[in-house]
Write a protein that holds these residues in place. Structure first.
Motif, PDB file in Angstrom:
ATOM      1  N   VAL A   1      83.343  18.059  62.305  1.00 48.28           N
ATOM      2  CA  VAL A   1      82.838  17.882  60.948  1.00 48.28           C
ATOM      3  C   VAL A   1      83.916  18.377  59.995  1.00 48.28           C
ATOM      4  O   VAL A   1      84.481  19.454  60.195  1.00 48.28           O
ATOM      5  CB  VAL A   1      81.482  18.603  60.726  1.00 48.28           C
ATOM      6  CG1 VAL A   1      81.527  20.059  61.169  1.00 48.28           C
ATOM      7  CG2 VAL A   1      81.029  18.507  59.271  1.00 48.28           C
ATOM      8  N   GLY A   2      84.241  17.562  58.998  1.00 51.31           N
ATOM      9  CA  GLY A   2      85.296  17.978  58.083  1.00 51.31           C
ATOM     10  C   GLY A   2      85.705  16.886  57.129  1.00 51.31           C
ATOM     11  O   GLY A   2      85.027  15.859  56.978  1.00 51.31           O
TER      12      GLY A   2
ATOM     13  N   GLY B   1      83.460  13.219  57.200  1.00 45.50           N
ATOM     14  CA  GLY B   1      82.614  12.649  58.230  1.00 45.50           C
ATOM     15  C   GLY B   1      82.238  13.682  59.270  1.00 45.50           C
ATOM     16  O   GLY B   1      82.650  14.849  59.195  1.00 45.50           O
ATOM     17  N   SER B   2      81.435  13.233  60.224  1.00 46.05           N
ATOM     18  CA  SER B   2      81.074  14.109  61.338  1.00 46.05           C
ATOM     19  C   SER B   2      80.706  13.248  62.546  1.00 46.05           C
ATOM     20  O   SER B   2      80.228  12.121  62.395  1.00 46.05           O
ATOM     21  CB  SER B   2      79.901  15.028  60.973  1.00 46.05           C
ATOM     22  OG  SER B   2      78.773  14.281  60.583  1.00 46.05           O
ATOM     23  N   ALA B   3      80.953  13.791  63.706  1.00 48.04           N
ATOM     24  CA  ALA B   3      80.608  13.134  64.968  1.00 48.04           C
ATOM     25  C   ALA B   3      80.728  14.178  66.062  1.00 48.04           C
ATOM     26  O   ALA B   3      81.740  14.879  66.137  1.00 48.04           O
ATOM     27  CB  ALA B   3      81.539  11.959  65.271  1.00 48.04           C
ATOM     28  N   GLY B   4      79.708  14.283  66.874  1.00 52.82           N
ATOM     29  CA  GLY B   4      79.758  15.272  67.944  1.00 52.82           C
ATOM     30  C   GLY B   4      80.000  16.654  67.359  1.00 52.82           C
ATOM     31  O   GLY B   4      79.306  17.074  66.435  1.00 52.82           O
TER      32      GLY B   4
END
Lengths: 310, 310
Positions: free
Chosen positions: B64-65, B58-61
């Motif tokens: 990412v990973g 996933g990613s947010a802000g």
């Protein structure tokens, strides 16, 4: 086993990798396609539009893990492509090793090509033509020219200046005479023809390909991409890395009736390869996790045993 | 940024993690569900039958990973579950950090439960009932009892000996009086009811649940698993981590018409939570990558800044 995980940095893996290591790892990976497993590919992104990462995971024998490939198009100082390979310990499921492999990844992909050429191209192949002038194309030229008595390289690019610059780079990397030519000349004179582009339509006319030519299509790894004319498939013997993947996201997505043979089956002796010097052979590479796992294991071995080889 | 990747080992992360860190990371993850992305979950295996790994990315802000979770059922000396979190550098796509997080993963999952309880359970919740006697259930009991004035814990297990042993463990971990009881007593007396099992059918009767109870279903993360009676959903306000996931592989796969509300929306103030002391609230956790990414970032921060907190 409670050994600590091993970390191989980008600079370490870049110093350890070479064409021989990559070719041996590729051979192991292609042989493993007969019994190993690959799992669905994930395509994700960061919160910055245009970035992309892919997760390719698999297992075979004592290898199990995932390659995280990333594409950050706005990178300027660093390469836009990166690669991190994570191996799990087959005995415990815990982390075994992390191998940064951005530079090594180009060797890995070129090694699949070299393996296909070594397996399928005529022994007397002398003229190598490369369509595409990017970073990967240079690796393809170097790796392929090592496995056949190539004495001349022709390069084809859309832009004349890029093709000339690329020709100079290939000459430096291979020590061979290199000439930038038009597409028709390049295709017609090739014994081995490699495409390494991001094309989305055929790069040449099937009728230009001479009998006896081997063609490696290296650039297609997603829906909509295409390098080869479909008409070529009717005259050629078709090979690929993973048939299911090749017919969905590889070159043969455009030829629904194509039934490409796994290169691993040819290597294992369970399927025929080239059977005549007149055969046109086509190999499509879309890339699979076992290539990354065997590459990481080979790098890890060389890292752990300095001076060791596979 | 060309910083070297940071590696946090299992023993380091196990020493760094605590309930406060995990709860803050969980809150950040649930708030991020409103704008972040999670990508398809991969379930793979090694070549040893029965092993399983999952990839949650996933990613947010600036996160990412991917989290690589593994389950090796034949492990004896080592835990059967392991976890490795890989963070990419949001600016370049290159490897930023690798965090081994087997022990921390149990804190992460329990923190989601504690966050749901802190958000949804009555302020005066005093009796906590835990159904399930495994490793994760112990973490749930400890984490949840910290966020409400719990003064009594009831535990329910299928086997009397396991329940008694678990009761002693919970008493040691929480300092609270703990009693092993039958399922009906445990459900009927609960202010907060936590299920942490691998059940594939409802654990209790919906009619046993008192008005005002909060229920956290922690065990369902795949097709066919089930802990709650469907009849409970008709009387309850329904919440979850990710609605789309919860209705496909979580508890609400068994209630096709259920429309659970994202806990993140309640935290952000964009959706109501509990509105009456008589409400029955249900939270379903199936787990998502952003929990792992925020956990890894918090561990990394504490690792890099000794003594630092979130």
């Amino acid at each position: 086993m409670t050994d600590s995980p091993v970390f191989v940095s980008e600079s370490e893996s870049a110093a350890l990798v070479d064409d021989d290591l990559a070719l041996a790892a590729a051979r192991e990976a292609f042989l493993a396609t007969a019994h190993g497993s690959t799992f669905p590919v994930v395509i994700g992104s960061s919160s910055t539009p245009g970035t992309r990462f892919t997760l390719k995971s698999g297992s075979a024998g004592d290898l199990v893990g995932v390659k995280i490939g990333s594409f950050w198009p706005d990178n300027t100082d660093l390469p836009r492509h990166s690669s991190t390979i994570v191996l799990l310990d087959p005995a415990t499921g815990r982390l075994r090793a992390v191998v940064e492999a951005a530079a090594a990844n180009a060797y890995r992909t070129a090694a699949a090509d070299a393996l296909a050429v070594r397996t399928l191209a005529r022994d007397d192949s002398r003229t190598l033509t490369v369509i595409g002038t990017g970073h990967q194309a240079l690796h393809e030229a170097r790796a392929v020219s090592r496995v056949r008595p190539i004495d001349r390289v022709l390069v084809v690019g859309r832009r004349a200046d890029a093709a000339r610059r690329f020709a100079a780079d290939v000459a430096a990397a291979t020590g061979l005479p290199v000439e930038a030519v038009d597409t028709r000349t390049g295709v017609a004179e090739a014994d081995v023809l490699v495409t390494a582009t991001t094309a989305r339509e055929p790069l040449f006319d099937a009728s230009w390909v001479r009998p006896g030519t081997h063609v490696s299509a290296m650039g297609v790894d997603g829906p909509g991409k295409q390098e080869l004319p479909v008409a070529l498939h009717d005259r050629a013997k078709l090979f690929c890395d993973l048939p299911e993947q090749s017919t969905t996201i590889g070159e043969f997505q455009h030829a629904p009736s194509a039934a490409p043979v796994a290169l691993g089956a040819v290597l294992a002796g369970t399927a025929p390869g080239r059977t005549s010097p007149e055969d046109v052979t086509v190999f499509d590479s879309s890339g699979f996790a076992l290539q990354d796992l065997t590459l990481a294991a080979a790098l890890l071995h060389r890292h752990t045993v300095p001076g060791g080889t596979e």
